[in-house]
Every structure is written in C-alpha cells, then in structure tokens.
Design a protein around this motif. Structure first.
Motif, mmCIF file in Angstrom:
data_model
loop_
_atom_site.group_PDB
_atom_site.id
_atom_site.type_symbol
_atom_site.label_atom_id
_atom_site.label_comp_id
_atom_site.label_asym_id
_atom_site.label_seq_id
_atom_site.Cartn_x
_atom_site.Cartn_y
_atom_site.Cartn_z
ATOM 1 N N LEU A 135 -64.904 44.227 -30.255
ATOM 2 C CA LEU A 135 -65.002 44.739 -31.803
ATOM 3 C C LEU A 135 -64.539 46.089 -31.970
ATOM 4 O O LEU A 135 -65.169 47.014 -31.147
ATOM 5 C CB LEU A 135 -66.368 44.296 -32.396
ATOM 6 N N THR A 136 -63.656 46.350 -32.621
ATOM 7 C CA THR A 136 -63.039 47.557 -32.822
ATOM 8 C C THR A 136 -63.414 48.172 -34.208
ATOM 9 O O THR A 136 -63.147 47.902 -35.466
ATOM 10 C CB THR A 136 -61.412 47.652 -32.886
ATOM 11 N N GLY A 189 -60.445 44.714 -24.795
ATOM 12 C CA GLY A 189 -59.684 44.606 -25.958
ATOM 13 C C GLY A 189 -58.700 45.959 -26.244
ATOM 14 O O GLY A 189 -58.233 46.495 -25.271
ATOM 15 N N ARG A 190 -59.158 46.350 -27.497
ATOM 16 C CA ARG A 190 -58.120 47.713 -28.122
ATOM 17 C C ARG A 190 -58.816 48.774 -27.427
ATOM 18 O O ARG A 190 -58.028 49.953 -27.729
ATOM 19 C CB ARG A 190 -58.002 47.459 -29.613
ATOM 20 N N MET A 191 -59.867 48.865 -26.940
ATOM 21 C CA MET A 191 -60.313 50.170 -26.293
ATOM 22 C C MET A 191 -59.289 50.851 -25.237
ATOM 23 O O MET A 191 -59.273 51.919 -25.213
ATOM 24 C CB MET A 191 -61.836 50.092 -25.691
ATOM 25 N N TRP A 223 -70.425 53.917 -35.136
ATOM 26 C CA TRP A 223 -70.271 55.183 -35.855
ATOM 27 C C TRP A 223 -69.480 56.142 -35.365
ATOM 28 O O TRP A 223 -68.996 57.178 -35.916
ATOM 29 C CB TRP A 223 -71.928 55.661 -35.962
ATOM 30 N N ILE A 224 -69.260 56.126 -33.980
ATOM 31 C CA ILE A 224 -68.804 57.192 -33.197
ATOM 32 C C ILE A 224 -67.507 57.054 -32.439
ATOM 33 O O ILE A 224 -66.592 57.846 -31.989
ATOM 34 C CB ILE A 224 -69.665 57.844 -32.308
ATOM 35 N N GLN A 225 -67.231 55.670 -32.433
ATOM 36 C CA GLN A 225 -66.063 55.353 -31.233
ATOM 37 C C GLN A 225 -64.586 55.494 -31.950
ATOM 38 O O GLN A 225 -63.742 55.589 -31.308
ATOM 39 C CB GLN A 225 -66.308 53.787 -30.851
ATOM 40 N N TYR A 226 -64.521 55.342 -33.262
ATOM 41 C CA TYR A 226 -63.068 55.193 -33.905
ATOM 42 C C TYR A 226 -62.829 56.698 -34.200
ATOM 43 O O TYR A 226 -63.715 57.496 -34.238
ATOM 44 C CB TYR A 226 -63.499 54.379 -35.358
ATOM 45 N N ASP A 227 -61.304 56.828 -34.286
ATOM 46 C CA ASP A 227 -60.724 57.942 -34.551
ATOM 47 C C ASP A 227 -61.484 59.145 -33.576
ATOM 48 O O ASP A 227 -61.829 60.195 -34.114
ATOM 49 C CB ASP A 227 -60.924 58.469 -35.876
ATOM 50 N N VAL A 284 -71.122 46.468 -37.723
ATOM 51 C CA VAL A 284 -71.730 45.485 -36.508
ATOM 52 C C VAL A 284 -73.328 45.663 -36.476
ATOM 53 O O VAL A 284 -73.940 46.720 -36.126
ATOM 54 C CB VAL A 284 -71.150 46.039 -34.984
ATOM 55 N N ILE A 285 -73.992 44.537 -36.542
ATOM 56 C CA ILE A 285 -75.446 44.570 -36.658
ATOM 57 C C ILE A 285 -75.887 43.620 -35.795
ATOM 58 O O ILE A 285 -75.318 42.220 -35.759
ATOM 59 C CB ILE A 285 -75.850 44.112 -38.093
ATOM 60 N N GLY A 286 -76.965 43.782 -34.931
ATOM 61 C CA GLY A 286 -77.382 42.677 -34.071
ATOM 62 C C GLY A 286 -78.895 43.165 -33.894
ATOM 63 O O GLY A 286 -79.209 44.191 -34.242
#
Length: 580
Positions: free
Chosen positions: A395-396, A564-566, A240-244, A403-405
């Motif tokens: 996972l980006t 990864g892409r982080m 919910w918060i990492q992107y953009d 993403v559910i777990g």
C-alpha cells in the motif's frame, strides 16, 4: 417541557460532545438509552450483529475523523463482548466512550442473572471506568469520562444500570463546557537545548518515526534535510511519513524491509519520534538514543534513553530545527539510501515472474493491483496476520490515504468492523477492507450490517484457506504447522445470498476486472480472491534468535516478499544522491 430522565440527559451530552452514532446491540438494560436515541435527531443508533464489531467500528471512526466516538453493550454478556475492540481502540489512542449497561442496581452483588462487574472488567483497557449508581452523578460523571477519553487519547467506560437510566435526571444539574480537542505539548527549553547539543555533536543521525508523527510530515522532512538524516518508520508510522520522503529507508520490525534496521544500528544518534515501537530486540543498545513522545509513560520503556523529551513531535521539531547546526556531510544518508534500494531490488522477484499464469494467485500480486486501482484518498482497513505484510509492503501512502489496523493490539477480525466505522463517516469515500479468510469468518455476521445500511464497503478477501502468519511462526520455530487450515465456502456466493455484490477470483487475469466492477458497484461488495497458501519463503538458515521469536536478523530474511512501488520510490531517491 417534560423533565428529562437520565438516559435522555446521557444522550444529549454525547451529542453535544460531537458523537454522531452509537454502535451496539439492543438489550433490556439498554432500552431507555436506545429509546432516547430514537427521539434525538442529533445521534443515530447503529445496530451491529456483534458488540465486538461495535467497539472496533467506534475506534475506527475516531481514528479516521480524529473526533470522539461511542459504542454500547447491554448488561453482562452484551457489554463483555465490547472488550476486545475497546482494547484495540485504547492502545491506538482512539477517543472512545463505551456505555456498559448493567443489571438493576438493587441486585448488584447478589449473583443476579447476567451479572458481571464492568468496573473491574474494563479497568485495563480504559483511562476512566466508573459506574453511575445514582442520578445525582449525572452529568458530571459522563463529562469527566468524555474529557478523559479525549484529553488522554483512549477509552472511557461508563457503567449504568437500566433502572438508573429510567429515573429522572437531577434538577439544576451542573453542565460545563466540554473538552473536544487535545492541546499540543511543547518541551521545556532545557530539553530542547540538550537535544540540540546531541544532534550537533553527532556525525550520523537516524530518525525513526511512528504514528506520533501524524501532522508533522513537513517538520520531519525539514529536520531530516537540515541534518542529512535517513528516516525509517514503524508500521503505524508508514501512512504519515513514507510519502514524499527523499530520506526514506523503509521499515523496521517483524515485517521490516529496506535499510531501516541498518540505519538505526549504524548511526551515532537515534531519535525515536512519536513511536512506542514494541520490539526492543530491533533497537540498538550501543548508540545514543533520544525519544520524543507526547505520552510520558512511554518514554524509555523499550530501550535505555540518553535523553527523554516529553512533547508533541511537531512542536518539538518546530522548536529544535531552527537551533541545530546544518550538516553538509551526506555520506551516511547516501550510503543508507543505496542499501535501501539494493535491499528492495533483491526481493521484488516474489510476484514479477509469471504472475499472469500462477495459480493460486500470489497474494503479493493482489495487493499490488489493489494499490494501483484504489482511490487516491481510500481508507484501507487491514486484518492482522499476513494482510499486515501485504499492506506494509504494497500500500502506497500519499498523505490522503488512511491505513487502519489492529497494529498495536494485534486482534484478528478487525478489518470488516473497522471498515464499518470508517464508511459511516463518509459514504462517498472509498473504504476497502483487506480481510483474511480467518479474520473475515470470525466476525462474518457483520457483513450483514453492510447490507442492512447499504454501506459501500469493498471487502477484498485474501483467501488462502489458512492462518498464514501462524503457520509462518510455527515453521520459523521449527514446528510443523498444525490446526491452521480452514475449510472455506465460496464467500462470494455467501455475499450474493446476503444481498451484496460478490465475485470469486481464481485466476490472475480475472483480478483487475473483478476489482474494477466491485469498485464501480454502489453498494457493499466482496471480492473473494483464492491466493497461494505457500506464498511464504522460509530462510535457508534458521538462527537461534529466530527460533525464539523473530529477533534481530528475522526482519531482513523471514519474509521473501516484494515491495511494490516502494522500489520505485527508492530508485527515485537514489537519483537525488550527488555524484562525485
């Protein structure tokens, strides 16, 4: 028009509440309900191979859609199998109704065949848990159960003996409008004013975000920009918060990376937004802490609070942001962004060296390739254990992916059944189960459910022939690993024998083509990737805190994995740091 029985009325009310499917396994005490579903065009019976799968699938459906979902189990052992998946749904705040059918009502309390007491068994994993012992209780009891599940966010359990289900429904029964959506909760003006003063007085503010920031991304970014705050997140807050997010400093906790830990400890004011982050050892005890949560019972149960704010994160920030004074000093934010980028630079080596030749395959490499090849709106379901690590680091998120777990309950074997529920909501949306060999084999029978319904779930199996996270826990505690190895078959061959697409990958150069072919396949597919069981790096020095269970320093050094892409995101954010 023929008079309804209780089972038919029960099914009609579920359909009116928006339930499209009832997941379960048939049984004699459930027969009246299953037959009512057979004759009702608005709802489908989804036959799974294990009731635990039914509960996990319903919980995943509720999380993907944000709507009400349902599952069922027959009397005794049947409904007892639901309990693990219901615990997960309840702790994930997924609105789920579970029907626990029961032995004949006249035999309850007499030690009858398959007798249990569902009203006791499900008490801890539900907001509402009652038995229909008389037809006159319908439909009010079911409507009350539905409103508890939706209104409070979690599980309701209705127990119904099979003979009651077959009886005539009461005439002139009272049916009222059902609650199908939750309201937003706005804090009082006094709380907003107090929080505003605390923010204005603090020189260094850090935001730490959980799943309660769902739907509030824009509001968090606006607030962070105004007060020049670094933004960290818990695992459930990542999507919910990492992107953009130009203020991102990573994740704290057992799987933490980046500068989130430092940002939460070096600030003057820490604001916890929509998180029930369970690891209080990672939270500071010498800075002021504010917690904002829509569930008041969660306020202050992890750390001592200087202010508790009962409210929805989005509504709280909408009230707060216009009131706070803008900050111009970026020194703390920029220092945390640099720490974050430097921390990520130091760990990318895990899968960048000779990945095209390393056998067994680095699991980090598998996760990275999967992240690149999966659809922009893919739903990932993630097994507990080391798959949580790979999902957290590779996972980006982008605002479209899910993403559910079993991130709160921590159950094994969740990825496959959750993928079933996610895929039923939309057969055209890509659903990828990131499964471990331990978790997959535990509920492997429900791979047949994919075949039976031709669900196009793609299972990417990280097959290291071990319970990897348990091995890590043993080693960090100074114990030799024991009882953690699995003697596995060729899972791809099993998939093909079941009528699905199956491919086994043992060399890195095979991976991309295998995933590409599996993703192109229209039906269920399994990619069995043989991964390195030694992909864990133990720190050179094991502290006393780590021996007693992954405390403080463990978040930074227990897992020497890539990100990864982080790293690319962190580098990009650094470009925005003003130069002197």
């Amino acid at each position: 028009m023929a008079k309804q029985n209780v089972a038919e009325q029960f099914v009609d009310i579920l359909a009116r509440a928006g339930v499209k499917r009832l997941y379960g396994v048939v049984g004699d005490s459930l027969n009246p309900v299953v037959d009512a579903i057979r004759r009702n065009s608005s709802i489908d019976w989804i036959h799974v191979r294990h009731e635990e799968t039914a509960a996990f699938a319903a919980g995943a459906e509720a999380q993907v859609t944000g709507s009400f979902a349902a599952c069922a189990g027959s009397c005794g052992p049947g409904n007892l199998h639901l309990i693990n998946g219901l615990y997960d749904a309840h702790r994930s705040m997924a609105p789920v109704l579970a029907l626990a059918s029961h032995i004949p009502s006249g035999e309850i309390g007499l030690g009858y065949f398959q007798e249990t007491h569902p009203e006791l068994l499900f008490q801890e994993c539900s907001h509402y848990n009652e038995m229909i012992s008389n037809p006159e209780q319908m439909p009010r009891l079911l409507q009350t159960a539905i409103q508890h599940a939706i209104g409070r966010g979690g599980v309701s359990v209705v127990t119904m003996p099979g003979d009651i289900a077959s009886k005539a429904a009461p005439e002139k029964s009272i049916e009222h409008a059902l609650v199908t959506e939750r309201p937003t909760v706005r804090p009082g003006d006094d709380e907003i004013d107090k929080l505003c003063r605390m923010v204005d007085q603090a020189k260094r503010v850090t935001l730490f975000c959980g799943s309660g920031t769902a739907g509030a991304h824009a509001e968090v970014m606006e607030f962070a920009e105004k007060i020049k705050s670094p933004v960290g997140h818990a695992l459930r807050g990542k999507e919910w918060i990492q992107y953009d997010n130009p203020y991102d400093v990573g994740m704290s906790g057992l799987l933490g990376y980046g500068a989130a830990y430092e940002a939460t400890h070096e600030c003057d004011l820490l604001i916890l937004l929509g998180t029930d982050f369970p690891y209080n050892a990672f939270l500071p005890d010498d800075v002021k802490i504010v917690q904002v949560d829509v569930r008041p019972e969660r306020l202050g149960r992890r750390s001592k609070l200087d202010l508790a704010v009962w409210g929805d994160v989005r509504e709280t920030l909408r009230c707060l942001t216009p009131r706070v004074k803008p900050k111009s000093d970026r020194k703390f934010l920029d220092r945390m962004l640099k720490k974050h980028a430097n921390a990520l630079e130091g760990v990318v080596k895990a899968y960048t060296r000779k990945v095209d030749k390393h056998v067994p395959i680095h699991p980090e490499y598998v996760a990275s390739v999967l992240d690149d090849m999966a659809d922009e709106d893919a739903v990932f379901t993630v097994d507990t254990g080391m798959n949580n690590v790979w999902a957290a680091r590779y996972l980006t998120p982008n605002g479209k992916r899910r993403v559910i777990g079993s991130f709160s309950h921590g159950s094994m074997a969740n990825a496959l059944p959750q993928a079933i529920g996610a895929q039923f909501t939309d057969r055209n949306r890509q659903v990828v189960a990131m499964s471990g060999d331990g978790g997959f084999s535990m509920l492997m029978g429900d791979f047949l459910t994919l075949v039976q319904y031709d669900l196009p779930v793609k299972v990417v199996l990280f097959n290291n022939s071990a319970l990897g996270m348990v091995e890590l826990e043993m080693l960090v505690a100074g114990l030799p690993s024991y009882g953690t190895t699995n003697k596995n078959p060729d899972f791809a061959a099993i998939a093909r024998a079941a009528g699905a697409y199956g491919v086994r990958v043992e060399k890195p150069k095979q991976l991309q083509s295998a995933l590409k072919d599996a993703f192109k396949h229209k039906g269920p597919a399994l990619v069995d990737v043989v991964t390195d069981p030694n992909a864990l790096s133990i720190p050179p020095k094991i502290s006393a805190d780590m021996v007693t269970g992954f405390a403080l320093s463990a978040s930074k050094i227990v897992l020497d994995g890539g990100v990864g892409r982080m790293l690319q995101m962190a580098r990009s954010n650094l470009r925005n740091v003003p130069r002197p």
